[in-house]
Write a protein that holds these residues in place. Sequence first.
Motif, short mmCIF file in Angstrom:
data_model
loop_
_atom_site.label_atom_id
_atom_site.label_comp_id
_atom_site.label_asym_id
_atom_site.label_seq_id
_atom_site.Cartn_x
_atom_site.Cartn_y
_atom_site.Cartn_z
N GLY A 33 0.81 -1.21 0.00
CA GLY A 33 0.00 0.00 0.00
C GLY A 33 0.84 1.26 0.00
O GLY A 33 0.55 2.22 -0.73
N ILE A 34 1.90 1.25 0.78
CA ILE A 34 2.79 2.42 0.83
C ILE A 34 3.51 2.59 -0.50
O ILE A 34 3.57 3.70 -1.05
N ARG A 35 4.05 1.50 -1.05
CA ARG A 35 4.75 1.60 -2.34
C ARG A 35 3.81 2.07 -3.45
O ARG A 35 4.19 2.90 -4.29
N ASP A 36 2.57 1.58 -3.46
CA ASP A 36 1.60 2.02 -4.47
C ASP A 36 1.29 3.50 -4.32
O ASP A 36 1.20 4.24 -5.31
N ALA A 37 1.12 3.95 -3.08
CA ALA A 37 0.82 5.36 -2.84
C ALA A 37 2.01 6.25 -3.22
O ALA A 37 1.82 7.34 -3.77
N ILE A 38 3.22 5.77 -2.97
CA ILE A 38 4.42 6.52 -3.37
C ILE A 38 4.44 6.70 -4.89
O ILE A 38 4.70 7.79 -5.39
N ALA A 39 4.13 5.63 -5.61
CA ALA A 39 4.11 5.72 -7.08
C ALA A 39 3.03 6.71 -7.54
O ALA A 39 3.28 7.54 -8.42
N GLU A 40 1.85 6.63 -6.95
CA GLU A 40 0.77 7.51 -7.36
C GLU A 40 1.07 8.97 -7.06
O GLU A 40 0.91 9.84 -7.92
N ILE A 41 1.53 9.25 -5.85
CA ILE A 41 1.84 10.63 -5.48
C ILE A 41 3.04 11.13 -6.29
O ILE A 41 3.09 12.29 -6.70
N GLY A 42 4.00 10.24 -6.54
CA GLY A 42 5.14 10.60 -7.39
C GLY A 42 4.69 11.05 -8.78
O GLY A 42 5.21 12.03 -9.32
N GLN A 43 3.72 10.34 -9.34
CA GLN A 43 3.19 10.73 -10.65
C GLN A 43 2.48 12.07 -10.59
O GLN A 43 2.62 12.90 -11.49
N ALA A 44 1.73 12.29 -9.52
CA ALA A 44 1.03 13.57 -9.37
C ALA A 44 2.03 14.71 -9.24
O ALA A 44 1.84 15.79 -9.80
N ILE A 45 3.11 14.47 -8.50
CA ILE A 45 4.15 15.49 -8.36
C ILE A 45 4.79 15.79 -9.71
O ILE A 45 4.95 16.95 -10.09
N ALA A 46 5.14 14.74 -10.42
CA ALA A 46 5.76 14.91 -11.75
C ALA A 46 4.84 15.68 -12.69
O ALA A 46 5.31 16.47 -13.51
N GLY A 47 3.53 15.45 -12.56
CA GLY A 47 2.55 16.13 -13.40
C GLY A 47 2.13 17.48 -12.86
O GLY A 47 1.26 18.14 -13.43
N ARG A 48 2.77 17.91 -11.76
CA ARG A 48 2.46 19.19 -11.12
C ARG A 48 0.97 19.32 -10.81
O ARG A 48 0.36 20.36 -10.95
N ASP A 49 0.41 18.22 -10.35
CA ASP A 49 -1.01 18.13 -10.00
C ASP A 49 -1.16 18.38 -8.50
O ASP A 49 -0.65 17.62 -7.68
N SER A 50 -1.84 19.44 -8.14
CA SER A 50 -2.02 19.78 -6.73
C SER A 50 -3.43 19.47 -6.22
O SER A 50 -3.77 19.82 -5.09
N ARG A 51 -4.22 18.80 -7.04
CA ARG A 51 -5.59 18.48 -6.61
C ARG A 51 -5.57 17.48 -5.45
O ARG A 51 -4.73 16.59 -5.41
#
Length: 168
Positions: free
Chosen positions: A136-154
């Motif tokens: 769960g932590i690794r999956d969340a890290i990947a998801e938040i990492g993608q949001a950061i890379a996409g400059r998504d602040s939602r």
Amino acid sequence: MTDDATMTAIIAAVTEGRSGNPVDARRTLLDLWNRIGSNGDALHRCTLAHYLADLYDDPAQSLAWDIRSLDAADALTDSRVRHHHATLYVAGFYPSLHLNLADDYRRLSSFEAAEDHIAAAKKLAKDLPDDSYGTGIRDAIAEIGQAIAGRDSRPRKQEEVSGSTQTD
């Protein structure tokens, strides 16, 4: 698990918050924080601050509590956390703590700080167990990492960010 009235009260408040009553859960946790004090038991401070951060929609409020949680983790020892639960280890707290900080900074559009914390979370996650918590932590890290890379602040749904530490 040891009989620890403070941890029991923290978990009860967290359960109340997750059941749809975040206002009362916040009030209970804030009262507990005042009793514990800023120099109280590091496990109590770390756990309480970690979960209290999840009860705020405002990323600045969440950030303040996540920083307190990380600071308290730095004062923890494996002996202390194992006294609470034999399977816990302090290093296992850090991926989640950095993940939450990364998400707070991302939500505040502070992407450079978010990148620093997501990188720390990724590095530290390699030592997590191959169980539902680690996954769960690794999956969340990947998801938040993608949001950061996409400059998504939602905002994300709380369960997507995995606001739990090993103390669950």
